[in-house]
Design a protein around this motif. Structure first.
Motif, PDB file in Angstrom:
ATOM      1  N   SER A  75       0.827  -1.207   0.000  1.00  0.00           N
ATOM      2  CA  SER A  75       0.000   0.000   0.000  1.00  0.00           C
ATOM      3  C   SER A  75       0.865   1.262   0.000  1.00  0.00           C
ATOM      4  O   SER A  75       0.514   2.264  -0.621  1.00  0.00           O
ATOM      5  N   GLU A  76       2.016   1.213   0.674  1.00  0.00           N
ATOM      6  CA  GLU A  76       2.934   2.347   0.649  1.00  0.00           C
ATOM      7  C   GLU A  76       3.550   2.493  -0.742  1.00  0.00           C
ATOM      8  O   GLU A  76       3.754   3.609  -1.234  1.00  0.00           O
ATOM      9  N   ARG A  79       1.214   4.391  -2.763  1.00  0.00           N
ATOM     10  CA  ARG A  79       1.288   5.825  -2.464  1.00  0.00           C
ATOM     11  C   ARG A  79       2.484   6.462  -3.152  1.00  0.00           C
ATOM     12  O   ARG A  79       2.382   7.548  -3.716  1.00  0.00           O
ATOM     13  N   GLU A  84      -4.039   4.422  -6.197  1.00  0.00           N
ATOM     14  CA  GLU A  84      -4.902   3.958  -5.109  1.00  0.00           C
ATOM     15  C   GLU A  84      -4.401   2.587  -4.657  1.00  0.00           C
ATOM     16  O   GLU A  84      -4.072   1.742  -5.499  1.00  0.00           O
TER      17      GLU A  84
END
Length: 200
Positions: A75-76, A79, A84
């Motif tokens: 998820s990082e 980013r 998304e």
């Protein structure tokens, strides 16, 4: 866009701006039209829409802050790439060309695999990525035990199914799509897999 799940197809109950631009974006033709309501096969529509979204975001603003040697979560990594988190989870089972291998993998007590990526490898991918992506040559999906195996979205769907055992799949899919992003059609497939495989 409001969609209602039907047994064999999907109902679109509002006007879709992207449908009006179908000559340039390749939006599929409806399988049938009843009155002013158009119906699409959910697999056909979801496949097209996933490709459409990928085409819109294939170049994003990359966050070049931090140290190249840092280990970061998926998820990082999303980013860092300006994406998304839900749009990058499919890379676990269908990695695009130049996507790096995890620098570290650990298994939790419940058997979930946690992957960490080197920030510098994500920056390198950002420089080399191509429109369209695709799995590297020679890779297959034979290591998947069932649909969405290894996909973090399956954990969200399992938790939702466990917390709401009597809720219809279409309703759960809609909630998950609103909460985590993505399409309700895709989430309906994930919910189905979660019900068929409640545990690893």
């Amino acid at each position: 866009m409001t969609r209602e799940a039907l047994p064999r197809d999907r109902q679109i109950t509002e006007d879709i701006p992207i449908w009006a631009d179908r000559e340039s974006n390749g939006h599929p033709e409806p399988e049938k039209t009843i009155g002013n309501t158009m119906y699409w096969n959910p697999k056909t529509w979801d496949t097209w829409y996933d490709g459409y979204k990928a085409g819109q975001r294939w170049r994003t603003n990359v966050d070049l802050s931090g140290n190249a040697g840092d280990l970061i979560s998926l998820s990082e990594a999303a980013r860092v790439l300006g994406m998304e988190p839900t749009s990058i989870t499919k890379y676990l089972v269908s990695p695009p060309r130049h996507w790096p291998a995890p620098a570290e993998e650990t298994t939790t007590a419940k058997g979930f695999v946690k992957r960490k990526y080197r920030r510098g490898d994500i920056w390198t991918y950002a420089e080399r990525r191509e429109r369209g992506g695709g799995r590297p040559a020679g890779t297959t999906r034979t290591d998947r035990r069932y649909p969405y195996d290894g996909d973090p979205r399956l954990d969200h769907a399992r938790a939702a199914v466990k917390a709401n055992p009597g809720t219809p799949a279409a309703q759960l899919a809609g909630r998950l799509a609103r909460k985590h992003g993505g399409t309700a059609g895709t989430w309906s497939h994930i919910v189905r897999s979660a019900r068929q495989h409640p545990e690893d």
